[in-house]
Design an enzyme around this catalytic site. Structure first.
Site, PDB file in Angstrom:
ATOM      1  N   TYR A  47      31.921  45.968  47.522  1.00 26.72           N
ATOM      2  CA  TYR A  47      31.127  46.769  46.580  1.00 26.72           C
ATOM      3  C   TYR A  47      29.645  46.348  46.610  1.00 26.72           C
ATOM      4  CZ  TYR A  47      35.694  47.792  44.336  1.00 26.72           C
ATOM      5  OH  TYR A  47      36.994  48.139  44.064  1.00 26.72           O
ATOM      6  N   HIS A 105      41.939  43.024  49.580  1.00 25.58           N
ATOM      7  CA  HIS A 105      41.514  44.363  49.141  1.00 25.58           C
ATOM      8  C   HIS A 105      42.373  45.494  49.715  1.00 25.58           C
ATOM      9  CE1 HIS A 105      37.707  46.555  47.571  1.00 25.58           C
ATOM     10  NE2 HIS A 105      38.778  47.285  47.386  1.00 25.58           N
TER      11      HIS A 105
END
Ligand code: 1BO
Length: 272
Positions: A47, A105
């Site tokens: 991110y 992730h």
């Protein structure tokens, strides 16, 4: 704030998702969320906002120990030494000595899962994180991960909202004492004009987003809605003063459709 308890972790039932938040907006939203009572912040290496999440955390004045902070390791760091190094780099960006939860992730079939999980468990034993878990894992991958992990996995973070049936993944998480953490819990805003959610919301004087979040939390799911609008933060957390009936829960579940998934990539696993 309610908590979802899973394999020794106590995860606040509502958190702030920060996917696609960046720069000052990210720091400001994190700060405001914490001031309003959020105690769970979700970020990830990919991110590119861990620094701003750390800034927001410090600016809020909320004690570090009162906040559940999650970050996620991107798939290019799954080789054991890389994984440890990349978690340490996340901690430097966040300016924290440890986080509460580190997740893989996405699955990465190019690195043996056993090696990555071994390194993740080692990171936990080194004190870099209090808990470990996975994200975007299918039922088969959850089964493999649980069998291979030397430390308990506390959650699988996946897309989940009324338009996407995640019953199989939920059942697998339940079997192993893992929490399901829902990203995109309000289906990227698509629920706003949904008539079923509007009708149920009307009965409870709540918005469709609040109905969605309540529906998730009532299933013992932790939800991490993202917003860049400070005024939405309060809306997303004001869901603990009402209850959905069994019939309402079922009506919302019936909104699921085979085309309900919103986040998919070429590297995603074959979904259940
Ligand atoms: C690529 C990021 C997906 C949600 O965390």
């Amino acid at each position: 704030m309610l908590f979802v308890e899973a394999n020794g972790a106590k995860i606040p039932a509502i958190g702030l998702g920060t996917w696609e938040l960046s720069g000052r907006t990210c720091a400001r939203v994190v700060e405001q969320a914490l001031r309003l009572g959020y105690r769970h912040i979700d970020t990830a290496q990919v991110y590119d906002n861990e620094r701003e999440v750390g800034d927001g955390l410090r600016a809020s004045g909320v004690r570090r120990d009162d906040v559940f902070v999650t970050t996620k390791v991107w798939t290019n760091h799954f080789a054991p030494h890389d994984l440890e190094r990349s978690i340490k780099e996340s901690l430097v960006r966040l300016r924290l000595p440890a986080v509460d939860l580190v997740l893989l992730h996405w699955p990465n079939p190019h690195v043996p899962l056993e090696e990555t999980l071994g390194a993740l468990a080692h990171a936990k034993r080194m004190g870099l994180t209090r808990h470990i878990g996975v994200s975007n894992f299918t039922v088969a991958l959850i089964e493999q991960a649980v069998a291979l992990s030397g430390e308990p996995l506390v959650c699988n973070q996946v897309e989940y909202h009324p338009y996407l049936d995640q019953a199989k993944v939920r059942a697998a998480c339940d079997r192993h004492g893992m929490a399901l953490v829902a990203y995109s819990p309000i289906a990227k805003g698509r629920i706003k004009s949904d008539q079923t959610l509007l009708d149920i919301g009307h009965a409870h004087r709540k918005t469709p987003a609040q109905i969605c979040l309540r529906w998730l939390v009532q299933q013992n799911v932790s939800a991490i809605p993202r917003t860049s609008r400070v005024e939405r933060l309060s809306e997303n957390i004001e869901i603990f003063d009402f209850e959905l009936s069994d019939g309402e829960m079922a009506d919302i579940a019936a909104l699921a459709s085979p085309k309900g998934r919103l986040t998919d990539f070429g590297f995603a696993p074959k979904w259940d």
